[in-house]
Design an enzyme around this catalytic site. Sequence first.
Site, PDB file in Angstrom:
ATOM      1  N   ASP A 176      11.665   5.444   1.456  1.00 41.55           N
ATOM      2  CA  ASP A 176      11.170   4.957   2.563  1.00 41.55           C
ATOM      3  C   ASP A 176       9.896   4.730   2.170  1.00 41.55           C
ATOM      4  O   ASP A 176       8.950   5.720   2.334  1.00 41.55           O
ATOM      5  CB  ASP A 176      11.174   5.994   3.841  1.00 41.55           C
TER       6      ASP A 176
ATOM      7  N   ALA B 127      24.006   2.269  10.372  1.00 42.03           N
ATOM      8  CA  ALA B 127      22.670   1.908  10.818  1.00 42.03           C
ATOM      9  C   ALA B 127      22.873   0.433  11.340  1.00 42.03           C
ATOM     10  O   ALA B 127      22.978   0.158  12.506  1.00 42.03           O
ATOM     11  CB  ALA B 127      21.503   1.831   9.713  1.00 42.03           C
TER      12      ALA B 127
ATOM     13  N   GLU C 191      30.901  -7.994  14.423  1.00 37.97           N
ATOM     14  CA  GLU C 191      31.400  -6.837  15.373  1.00 37.97           C
ATOM     15  C   GLU C 191      31.913  -7.545  16.452  1.00 37.97           C
ATOM     16  O   GLU C 191      31.201  -8.159  17.194  1.00 37.97           O
ATOM     17  CB  GLU C 191      30.513  -5.799  15.555  1.00 37.97           C
TER      18      GLU C 191
ATOM     19  N   HIS D  99      31.440   1.399  15.627  1.00 37.38           N
ATOM     20  CA  HIS D  99      29.910   1.394  16.115  1.00 37.38           C
ATOM     21  C   HIS D  99      29.811   2.612  17.260  1.00 37.38           C
ATOM     22  O   HIS D  99      29.325   2.065  18.369  1.00 37.38           O
ATOM     23  CB  HIS D  99      29.662   0.254  16.603  1.00 37.38           C
TER      24      HIS D  99
END
Length: 540
Positions: free
Chosen positions: A166, A226, A256, A274
């Site tokens: 990160d 994510a 989706e 999800h």
Amino acid sequence: MKIIVADRISEHGVKLLAEPGWQVVQPAAASLASELAEADALVVRSATRVSDELLSRARRLRVIGRAGVGVDNIDLDAATRRGILVMNTPGGNAPSVAEHALALMLSMARSIPQLNASMHAGKWEKSGAAGAELRGKTLGLIGLGRVGAEVARRARALEMRVLAYDPYVSAERAAEWGAELVPLAELLAQADYVSLHTALSPATERMINAETLKQMKTGARLVNAARGELVDEAALAEALRSKHLAGAALDVFAEEPPHNSPLLQMPNVIATPHVGGSTAEAQEEVGVQIAQQVREYLQDGTMRNSVNLPPIPPEQYRRLRPYLDLAERMASLVAQAAPFPARRLRLACAGEPAELGTRVLRSAALAGVLNAVLDEHVNLVNATARAAERGLEIEEGRRPRERGIADVLEIAAYSAGDGKRREFSALGTILYGTTPRVLQINGIACEAPLEGNLLVMRNRDVPGVIGRVGTLLGSQGLNIATFALGRRDASLGAEALAIVQLDGEVSESILPSLRAIPNVMEARIVRLPLAAPAAASSAV
């Protein structure tokens, strides 16, 4: 106030929105557009798509609250253009998503979905069902935000080694969560499990692609809870088909629901629809949190977790709010009093406003100028975009503290650059914690209130001018509330300044008579809203 709750949130959240006596409407999808016409706020989850067309019906809308993290279903550009604040609830469902990511890892490690399906088919297949422990394995986290940090803590409890990539987290902060920061290539080469927890951006879209998949160790497994767009699904399918990866567990997809995805036909893929954040606890948390945020914003302008405006912590906003009001009023004064159209602004601060940060103050100043010249309302959210459309520029800086006054804000306007550039500036402060005052105009000291109808006049400092101005105002039935005077120096005929606050309606038609008075150089009417000490800035 009218609040539209378009998707289901917790009942506690709905009650919080209704408590101030506001109208809370939970419409069917077919009537959403018509209900939005008079709405002040809209609360959604992921089901409702907030499009440009839908927002075109929402003439009064001030804020959109997303109960959750992702705002893919909201047209942010359209909301920003219209000055609508968008806020979400990051972290509200972080524990739920983290637990789901670990559940997916455990499911892959022990083949739980496959064994469950086998049992339901009437089979008892113990041979070949040996799994693997997570203990001692290396977990690579791409993204160490709220969810990534929650995963790291839980993975350490399972005695996993945790690596993280990160660019926006320090090594010290990562260590607090039990993770070791490493470059992405090193993480991919060492991790037995790679779990994605980064935001979607142009830099991260399809970051897991054919090239990065090749860098993963043979037999590694991928988890994505994510954003589906982080993964090149065709490349992932090929890596699974070739056995380079042992498995993948996906809660999110680029489309989706997914249609004709090769991943859903593969035995070494675990898929869920999800639902990482879909727990009773998470939905209660994000529903209450977004209701509180929307309510605070509508009541006093507090902005928490804003998506299309820099987020400001509540305590910082409490201190900054009077200066937002000051910046907007000062800029409006400058725009109306300057004898030329402003093409560029300069914002300079000293003391507390400089310490609190000038980025949002800059937006407030732009809003002040644009609201003085445009019919449409401009606020903190859309000020930068509206200014860019019109070529209005602003620069920031610091200035020395004023003698005797620590916290000041100066706004200067400049004309277009052809020939000699003209400047008009004003310096102001906040008195008694809430009262905006102008202290100087063009370097001439003259303290006056920043509200109501103001006559701003430049003249030569000679006897008789002020008397004739007062007589003219009286003859027009205009009552003087305050009369502030200043001059550049003490010499006869020096440049002088008057700021006269007038009661009631003031017509522009009085200006030619004022300008005709001998030694009056300029006279302009400035109209500012009445100050409300406890209210939020109108720039919000």
